[in-house]
Design a protein around this motif. Structure first.
Motif, short mmCIF file in Angstrom:
data_model
loop_
_atom_site.label_atom_id
_atom_site.label_comp_id
_atom_site.label_asym_id
_atom_site.label_seq_id
_atom_site.Cartn_x
_atom_site.Cartn_y
_atom_site.Cartn_z
N CYS A 54 54.09 12.39 43.99
CA CYS A 54 53.47 13.65 43.58
C CYS A 54 54.10 14.13 42.27
O CYS A 54 55.30 14.45 42.24
CB CYS A 54 53.63 14.71 44.65
N VAL A 67 53.64 18.27 50.77
CA VAL A 67 54.51 19.41 50.48
C VAL A 67 53.76 20.52 49.75
O VAL A 67 53.82 21.68 50.14
CB VAL A 67 55.73 18.95 49.64
N CYS A 68 53.07 20.15 48.63
CA CYS A 68 52.55 21.21 47.75
C CYS A 68 51.02 21.23 47.67
O CYS A 68 50.47 22.03 46.90
CB CYS A 68 53.16 21.07 46.36
N HIS A 99 57.55 14.77 45.30
CA HIS A 99 57.57 14.22 46.66
C HIS A 99 57.00 12.81 46.66
O HIS A 99 56.10 12.51 45.89
CB HIS A 99 56.70 15.12 47.56
N CYS A 136 49.24 16.09 48.51
CA CYS A 136 50.68 16.08 48.77
C CYS A 136 50.98 16.87 50.05
O CYS A 136 50.52 18.00 50.21
CB CYS A 136 51.41 16.68 47.57
N CYS A 164 55.51 18.12 42.53
CA CYS A 164 56.75 18.58 43.19
C CYS A 164 57.79 17.49 43.34
O CYS A 164 58.89 17.76 43.82
CB CYS A 164 56.43 19.22 44.54
ZN LIG Z 1 53.77 17.75 45.83
#
Ligand SMILES: [Zn+2]
Length: 383
Positions: free
Chosen positions: A40, A6-7, A45, A4, A43
């Motif tokens: 995801c 983002v995370c 996303h 991901c 999170c």
């Molecule tokens: Zn994520």
């Protein structure tokens, strides 16, 4: 392995793949490669895998975009008066962020920076700073009401820790290395400084789901996860202030606090994302069924914009398209994949089947309003 953006979680599930080996971009360009969209579960996303041909696409698009002023783009017509995008963005910015006297405001990945330029008309004492990876916009920067400081390729290190506000408009959806981008923003802000940005809201505009150059499709939960993990607090994610966009602001904090994303919110995102994926997969099979049903006659596509181009990528035999039809006079005469864009009245009588590439919400009414076709027995396909 896909992680991901983002995370860093590896708990990604593939939920969509574009038909065949073609993808479509924001500017209606076709590029080779499959668009693959992942969700995801950690999170919330959504992300699209980056196609190798995107680099070449960006190089060409930058050249095309230089021809127009971004602030000419219409946002909405209110009481008969046009409101332009940059104007609306500047109004929302000024309503949300207190800009103290002589505050330093940096537009990160600014392109022509039309929003900051507009904001300066209301706040002439803003000290403007501009950063972009390319020097092609310098002629536009020189037309600012007050000469800005600018930096290309990398932000000027002398600016570190000095900015009151860092702005970013429609940039983070293109960025694979979000940690690096947010890290740069953090370095530029002074403690307690504000990061303010806009990104598309795919949950409000489903076309964003399948554009290949938007590799990030944020949700409110993935935006909060992104900012918290990088040490921001007072995070506000506004889904209403700008149509089909998230308007986000956050304060650079001295300590990192991370809340665990709410599982019910992530479940709701997953459900909405799978619905969008099914919507696009279903459209592809419906287009192909219609195509297979045409044994005689000639085929054309109505709409030279995103939906019309999407129909062409979804067809098994796009070479069957004779013409694209569009009422936009600026597009008529231009070609898409070697097929001419014509006005409705110019569509030859031999054309019997028309696939309508318009937003389904308005498609039937728009077609019904075309007087040149009132006496024609065309077979229509609607998305
Ligand atoms: Zn994520």
């Amino acid at each position: 392995m896909t992680t991901c953006n983002v995370c860093d979680s590896t708990a990604l599930s593939g939920i969509y793949e574009s038909p065949d080996n073609l993808s479509i971009t924001t500017m209606n360009k076709l590029i080779v490669g499959k668009t693959q969209v992942y969700f995801c579960g950690n999170c919330g996303h959504l992300q699209t895998s980056e196609l190798p041909n995107l680099v070449e696409y960006y190089a060409q698009e930058y050249a095309i975009n230089l021809a127009s002023e971004d602030d000419d783009q219409l946002y909405k017509v209110v009481n008969g008066k046009p409101v332009y995008r940059a104007e609306h963005q500047a109004t929302v910015l000024m309503s949300k962020v207190k800009l103290p006297a002589r505050c330093k405001v940096l537009d990160y990945g600014c392109a022509k920076s039309p929003t900051l330029r507009k904001a300066m008309l209301a706040h002439p004492d803003i000290e403007p700073f501009l950063f972009d990876v390319t020097d092609k916009y310098i002629p536009f920067w020189k037309r600012f009401p007050k000469m800005p400081q600018w930096s290309v390729h990398q932000p000027n290190p002398a600016w570190n820790g000095t900015m009151d506000v860092v702005l970013s408009f429609y940039a983070l959806e293109h960025v694979a290395n979000l940690r690096e981008a947010i890290g740069n923003v953090k370095s530029l802000l002074k403690p307690g400084g504000t990061f303010y940005f806009l990104v598309p809201n795919v949950y409000e505009n489903t076309a964003d789901f399948i554009v290949a150059d938007h590799i990030n499709h944020f949700s409110a939960s993935s935006l909060r996860a992104l900012l918290q993990r990088e040490g921001f607090n007072n995070i506000e994610v506004d889904e209403k202030a700008h149509e089909s966009a998230y308007v986000v602001q956050a304060t650079l904090a001295s300590v990192v606090t991370e809340d665990k994303p709410a599982s019910d919110e992530i479940a709701a995102c997953r459900e909405a994302a799978i619905k969008m994926a099914d919507y696009w997969k279903d459209i592809v099979s419906r287009i192909r069924e219609f195509e297979a049903s045409i044994s005689e006659g000639l085929v054309s596509v109505y709409g030279a914009g995103f939906y019309g181009n999407f129909i062409a990528t979804a067809m098994r035999q796009p070479e069957r398209i004779q013409y694209f039809v569009d009422q936009n006079q600026h597009l008529q005469g231009i070609e898409i994949n070697g097929k001419r864009i014509v006005a409705p009245g110019e569509l030859p009588e031999e054309v019997t089947h028309l696939l309508v590439g318009l937003n389904p919400r308005i498609a039937k009414a728009n077609i019904a309003a075309i007087s040149a076709w009132h006496d024609r027995a065309l077979n229509y396909f609607f998305l």
